[in-house]
Scaffold this active site. Structure first.
Site, PDB file in Angstrom:
ATOM      1  N   ASP A 176      20.928 -32.500   5.901  1.00 37.09           N
ATOM      2  CA  ASP A 176      19.766 -32.356   6.191  1.00 37.09           C
ATOM      3  C   ASP A 176      18.910 -30.783   6.029  1.00 37.09           C
ATOM      4  OD1 ASP A 176      17.218 -33.177   7.389  1.00 37.09           O
ATOM      5  OD2 ASP A 176      18.083 -34.619   8.834  1.00 37.09           O
ATOM      6  N   ASP A 221       9.805 -38.676   7.603  1.00 35.01           N
ATOM      7  CA  ASP A 221      10.675 -39.825   7.828  1.00 35.01           C
ATOM      8  C   ASP A 221       9.518 -41.004   7.896  1.00 35.01           C
ATOM      9  OD1 ASP A 221      12.341 -37.829   8.543  1.00 35.01           O
ATOM     10  OD2 ASP A 221      12.689 -38.335  10.595  1.00 35.01           O
TER      11      ASP A 221
END
Ligand code: GLA
Length: 377
Positions: A127, A185
């Site tokens: 990430d 997301d």
């Protein structure tokens, strides 16, 4: 070759979030086996954020699995998951902290990669929270982890998650990545963009639509985990209808995105299983040519997307973004076939032949829905 076709599996984040544990991972892998998911191509069971001891590393600088949630450690868990025929994935971040503020791997790349390899980890999602925003730094940090993974000598699929802000499709493959997120997301909604950047299904599709030239064997545009069957649970939104979930699955397949389920497989209902486990739809995802679909026709809310397949046929998705059912159809001149003549039309969701395309073939496309066809061969 790793990721010769779009990677498939499950990821803990959508429904399990901060509470991921060895129990959840074991039970999920068991459920995946029961549902026959391995035979359908679902391979990776991925532990997302929050798996390690939150306060830091041990005296040697190694990450430590959270002792309460992973009492038997990661090696034992990897052995168990491997024994069921699956591979195990883990998560970290290219900064000092992960998105949820657990320890990240910046400055510890080699040590962490070696540790994961010693546990038998097969997949890393990396990430980008708390890291500098510029592209040069992102390339450096992703490349550093890519080299560290390579140096372990273990085959570890490398999944970049910087959400598309630094055009990872232009550099992530060179940094060693096999997939790269091109979206924020994805939340369990159809057509919404949330203040914090969460994307519903349609806005996420739009982010990936123009990136077809970058996808192919070994490297894929990752449209994020599937929300199919999440049904508004977890942090991901309000839920979608099965018709909307079917459009979502269809388009992630058509655009050759990795297919990482985000629902709770242990409690998967029949309708969700029908969407995630249709072998003819999954065969389009796993087509060896790995071509990402392109849009060939648009009339208001109606769109035609085409993905050429290795056998000379094409997969076609007709989607309807609108709020009422609509008459639509395909036309012979939307496609180029090597041989002339009528082409067989098969409905992939229904798994039945529905006719022949000569010039035009009408179909009704439900509101917020899709018809997915295979034409020819
Ligand atoms: C970011 C990622 C998500 C998930 C969370 C975990 O938001 O984009 O996919 O990994 O972090 O904190």
């Amino acid at each position: 070759m790793l990721a010769a076709t779009p990677p498939m599996g499950w990821n803990s984040w959508n429904t399990i979030g901060h509470g991921v544990s060895e129990e959840v991972v074991r039970e999920t892998a068991e459920a995946m086996k029961r549902f026959g998911m391995r035979e359908l191509g679902y391979e990776y069971v991925v532990i997302d954020d929050c798996w390690s001891h939150k306060e830091g590393r041990d005296k040697n600088g190694n990450l430590i699995p959270d002792a309460e949630r992973f009492p038997n450690g990661m090696k034992a868990l990897a052995d168990y998951v491997h024994g069921l025929g699956f591979k195990l994935g883990i998560y970290s971040d290219a900064a000092e902290l992960t998105c949820a503020k657990w320890p990240g791997s910046y400055g510890h790349e080699e040590q962490d990669a070696a540790l994961w390899a010693s546990w038998g980890i097969d997949f890393l999602k990396y990430d980008y929270c708390h890291a500098p925003g510029d592209q040069t730094t992102a390339i450096e940090r992703y490349s550093a982890m890519g080299e560290a993974l390579r140096a372990t000598g273990r085959e570890i699929l490398y999944s970049a998650c910087e959400w598309g802000g630094r055009a990872p499709w232009t550099w992530a493959r060179n940094a060693g990545c096999h997939m790269w997120r091109v979206t924020g997301d994805v939340v369990d909604r159809f057509d919404t963009t949330l203040d914090w950047g969460g994307l519903g299904i349609l806005p996420a599709l739009d982010r990936a639509a123009h990136l077809h030239e970058y996808a192919g064997p070994g490297g894929w545009n990752d449209m994020d985990m599937l929300v199919v069957g999440c049904r508004g649970m977890g942090h991901t939104g309000t839920g979608c209808t099965d018709t909307e979930y079917r459009l979502h699955m269809t388009m992630w397949v058509m655009l050759a995105s990795p297919l990482m389920c985000g629902n709770d497989i242990r409690k998967m209902d029949t309708e969700t299983a029908a969407i995630l486990l249709n072998p003819e739809v999954l065969a389009v995802s796993q087509d060896p040519d790995g071509i990402q679909a392109e849009i060939v026709d648009k009339e208001g809310p109606l769109e035609t997307w085409v993905k050429p397949l290795v056998d000379g046929g094409v997969a076609v998705a007709l989607i309807n973004r609108g709020h009422s059912d609509a008459e639509y159809g395909i036309h012979a001149d939307d496609f180029i076939f090597e041989e002339e003549g009528p082409k067989l039309v098969r409905d992939l969701w229904a798994r039945s032949d529905i006719g022949e395309l000569v010039e035009a073939f009408p179909v009704e496309v439900p509101a917020h829905g899709t018809v997915m066809l295979k034409v020819g061969e």
